[in-house]
Design a protein around this motif. Structure first.
Motif, PDB file in Angstrom:
ATOM      1  N   UNK A  92       0.855  -1.229   0.465  1.00 18.80           N
ATOM      2  CA  UNK A  92      -0.136   0.284  -0.072  1.00 18.80           C
ATOM      3  C   UNK A  92       1.321   1.348   0.112  1.00 18.80           C
ATOM      4  N   UNK A  93       0.779   1.626  -0.692  1.00 24.78           N
ATOM      5  CA  UNK A  93       1.210   3.234  -0.583  1.00 24.78           C
ATOM      6  C   UNK A  93       0.518   4.162   0.732  1.00 24.78           C
ATOM      7  N   UNK A  94       1.432   4.717   1.865  1.00 22.49           N
ATOM      8  CA  UNK A  94       1.368   4.876   3.139  1.00 22.49           C
ATOM      9  C   UNK A  94       1.834   6.108   2.669  1.00 22.49           C
ATOM     10  N   UNK A  95       0.912   6.990   3.128  1.00 23.77           N
ATOM     11  CA  UNK A  95       1.733   8.646   4.349  1.00 23.77           C
ATOM     12  C   UNK A  95       1.106   8.655   5.687  1.00 23.77           C
ATOM     13  N   UNK A  96       3.495   9.063   6.280  1.00 22.50           N
ATOM     14  CA  UNK A  96       3.430   9.350   6.852  1.00 22.50           C
ATOM     15  C   UNK A  96       4.072  10.200   7.965  1.00 22.50           C
ATOM     16  N   UNK A  97       3.276  11.519   6.893  1.00 20.00           N
ATOM     17  CA  UNK A  97       4.041  12.913   7.092  1.00 20.00           C
ATOM     18  C   UNK A  97       2.996  13.548   7.180  1.00 20.00           C
ATOM     19  N   UNK A 133      -3.865   0.184  -2.846  1.00 23.21           N
ATOM     20  CA  UNK A 133      -2.644  -0.127  -3.605  1.00 23.21           C
ATOM     21  C   UNK A 133      -1.405  -0.032  -4.351  1.00 23.21           C
ATOM     22  N   UNK A 134      -0.841  -0.130  -4.276  1.00 22.62           N
ATOM     23  CA  UNK A 134       0.415   0.027  -5.296  1.00 22.62           C
ATOM     24  C   UNK A 134      -0.645  -0.359  -6.509  1.00 22.62           C
ATOM     25  N   UNK A 135      -0.181  -1.974  -6.288  1.00 20.13           N
ATOM     26  CA  UNK A 135      -1.116  -2.403  -7.881  1.00 20.13           C
ATOM     27  C   UNK A 135      -2.435  -1.510  -8.968  1.00 20.13           C
ATOM     28  N   UNK A 136      -2.410  -0.161  -7.769  1.00 20.38           N
ATOM     29  CA  UNK A 136      -3.605   0.230  -8.752  1.00 20.38           C
ATOM     30  C   UNK A 136      -2.733   1.425  -9.405  1.00 20.38           C
ATOM     31  N   UNK A 137      -1.366   1.813  -9.278  1.00 24.35           N
ATOM     32  CA  UNK A 137      -0.213   3.017 -10.060  1.00 24.35           C
ATOM     33  C   UNK A 137      -0.899   3.395 -11.208  1.00 24.35           C
ATOM     34  N   UNK A 138      -0.618   3.715 -12.750  1.00 25.23           N
ATOM     35  CA  UNK A 138       0.071   2.979 -13.896  1.00 25.23           C
ATOM     36  C   UNK A 138       0.518   4.438 -14.261  1.00 25.23           C
TER      37      UNK A 138
END
Length: 463
Positions: A260-265, A275-280
């Motif tokens: 998953x792409x996650x924001x910790x900032x 999900x990373x698999x959704x990125x194009x």
């Protein structure tokens, strides 16, 4: 545009004599903006055709071909980004004490004159700029914001300013940043750095210093997997330093965790974006670009739901890792946008076995590290263009077992011959990949023309 133009007429440019160097797209837009701001405008260019076109579009400008020094009384020179500091006209201007800036700097200064200037979210790096700024525009629009991608992506920034757009997703090249000494975007991202345009900047250090100009506003964002970028980010004058990584993010970073792409900032707790698999486009380069775009958007307060929606809706541009055809068990991929070794390495890394089609103008960059790191995946290589022997020599040094076809061919059939040679080397399951690692102007009008030639050759030869 007319209302914004009237708002600008009381600004610092009113009545000033400004010389625009270059009558191409950027020069035309700069001249139009200057006229809107009530400046006295002269345009020079080495092309009579460009000047003639401008005469029809912008009556009211003075057109002078081939100037090598600014006319007497010139207060400011606005240069097109490709003009080098060593150009005789710009050298003469500096010697005469006339300030030289670029169109991006002009847009910034004009925007600062407005009661409510737009927000700048800026993107630079050696590779991935256009994809990132396109992703960012998609995210901002998904959030309902009046946003537009501009700058090096095609639309001049002054045009976006005069159109009154509220949020500017600005792609900036190293040339544009060189000529933009006071630009301070609210948030700016430096994606990555590798040797490029050394023929223009002279040294890698000068190139990197220009790129670091985006890290001077409120929020500086950098791809911390790149040690040079991480170092520039840490030293930057930005008030907040945010990193992004393809690994699991630390506090103050965006990254990838459990797919998953996650924001910790931004925000009080870890925020899952999508999900990373959704990125194009997929793969590490596309995911890195998505993280960078997400960081810029989150810095501007965009909610996670809009980040996810914008990234899912984004579609990559042409000539960027496009699958052209699959025939005889071989896939043919057009990545003509890979115009430097760093981009080409990322392109090759997406395939297990590759027949590499490469070559063009290297612009002073070395391909040795590219061949050292990716030579193991090469089934063969076909090299074309002005610097073909440089690439062939690197292959001979670092991947001596790889078959190499060196084509001394600048005819209209050159790309067809290259694809034919590549097809003869490829085996079932391989990819023939156009990832030139070089600029295109030795044989083609631009990278799109080169990519189209590859596409047409593939379709002709594979049926």
């Amino acid at each position: 545009m007319a209302d914004r133009g009237r708002e600008l007429t009381m600004g610092f440019l009113s009545g000033r004599h400004v010389l625009v160097a270059g009558a191409g797209v950027t020069g035309r837009s700069a001249a139009e903006a200057l006229l809107a701001a009530d400046a006295v405008v002269t345009v020079t260019d080495g092309s009579a055709d460009n000047l003639a076109a401008l005469e029809q579009l912008l009556p009211g400008v003075t057109l002078v071909p081939g100037l090598v020094a600014p006319p007497p009384g010139t207060d400011l020179v606005v240069t097109s980004p490709g003009w080098r500091p060593s150009s005789p006209l710009l050298v003469a201007a500096a010697a005469a004490g006339v300030e030289v800036i670029g169109e991006v700097e002009l847009a910034w200064r004009m925007g600062m004159e407005l009661a409510d200037p737009p927000t700048w979210l800026a993107v630079t790096g050696t590779n991935g700029k256009t994809t990132t700024v396109g992703m960012l525009e998609s995210i901002l629009r998904a959030a309902g914001l009046d946003a537009v991608a501009c700058g090096n992506v095609g639309l001049p920034v002054v045009d976006a300013l005069l159109a009154g757009r509220r949020v500017l997703a600005v792609e900036l090249s190293s040339f544009q940043l060189h000529w933009s000494p006071s630009v301070r975007p609210f948030a700016g991202v430096l994606l990555n750095l590798a040797e490029d345009h050394l023929d223009w900047h002279g040294t890698f250090e000068a190139y990197a210093a220009a790129k670091a100009g985006v890290l001077t506003g409120e929020v500086g964002i950098g791809g911390v997997d790149d040690p040079v970028v991480a170092r520039l980010l840490a030293r930057s004058s930005a008030r907040a330093h945010i990193g992004f990584t393809l690994g699991s993010p630390e506090e103050g970073q965006l990254g990838v965790h459990d797919g998953q792409l996650v924001d910790r900032a931004f925000g009080a707790s870890d925020t899952v974006l999508l999900p990373a698999d959704d990125v194009r486009p997929g793969g590490p380069p596309g995911i890195a670009d998505a993280l960078a775009a997400a960081a810029l958007a989150r810095a501007h307060g965009v909610p996670a739901s809009a980040v996810a929606r914008g990234l899912r809706e984004f579609r990559p541009g042409a000539h960027r890792a496009v699958l052209v055809a699959t025939a005889g068990g071989v896939s043919y991929v057009n990545d003509s946008k890979a115009t430097n070794p760093h981009a080409a390495a990322a392109s090759l890394r997406s395939h297990e076995r590759v027949v590499w089609v490469a070559g063009g103008l290297l612009k002073g960059a070395s391909v040795d590290e590219l061949v050292r790191s990716e030579g193991h995946r090469l089934r063969g290589a076909v090299v074309i263009g002005a610097d073909r022997e440089v690439i062939a020599s690197a292959l001979a040094r670092h991947a001596p077992s790889v078959p190499v076809a060196v084509l001394d061919d600048a005819s209209d059939a050159a790309m067809e011959n290259a694809v034919r040679a590549a097809r003869s080397m490829a085996q079932d399951g391989d990819a023939v990949v156009l990832a030139p690692a070089a600029a295109s102007m030795d044989m083609f009008s631009d990278y799109a023309h080169r990519g189209q030639a590859f596409t047409e050759a593939v379709l002709k030869l594979t049926g």
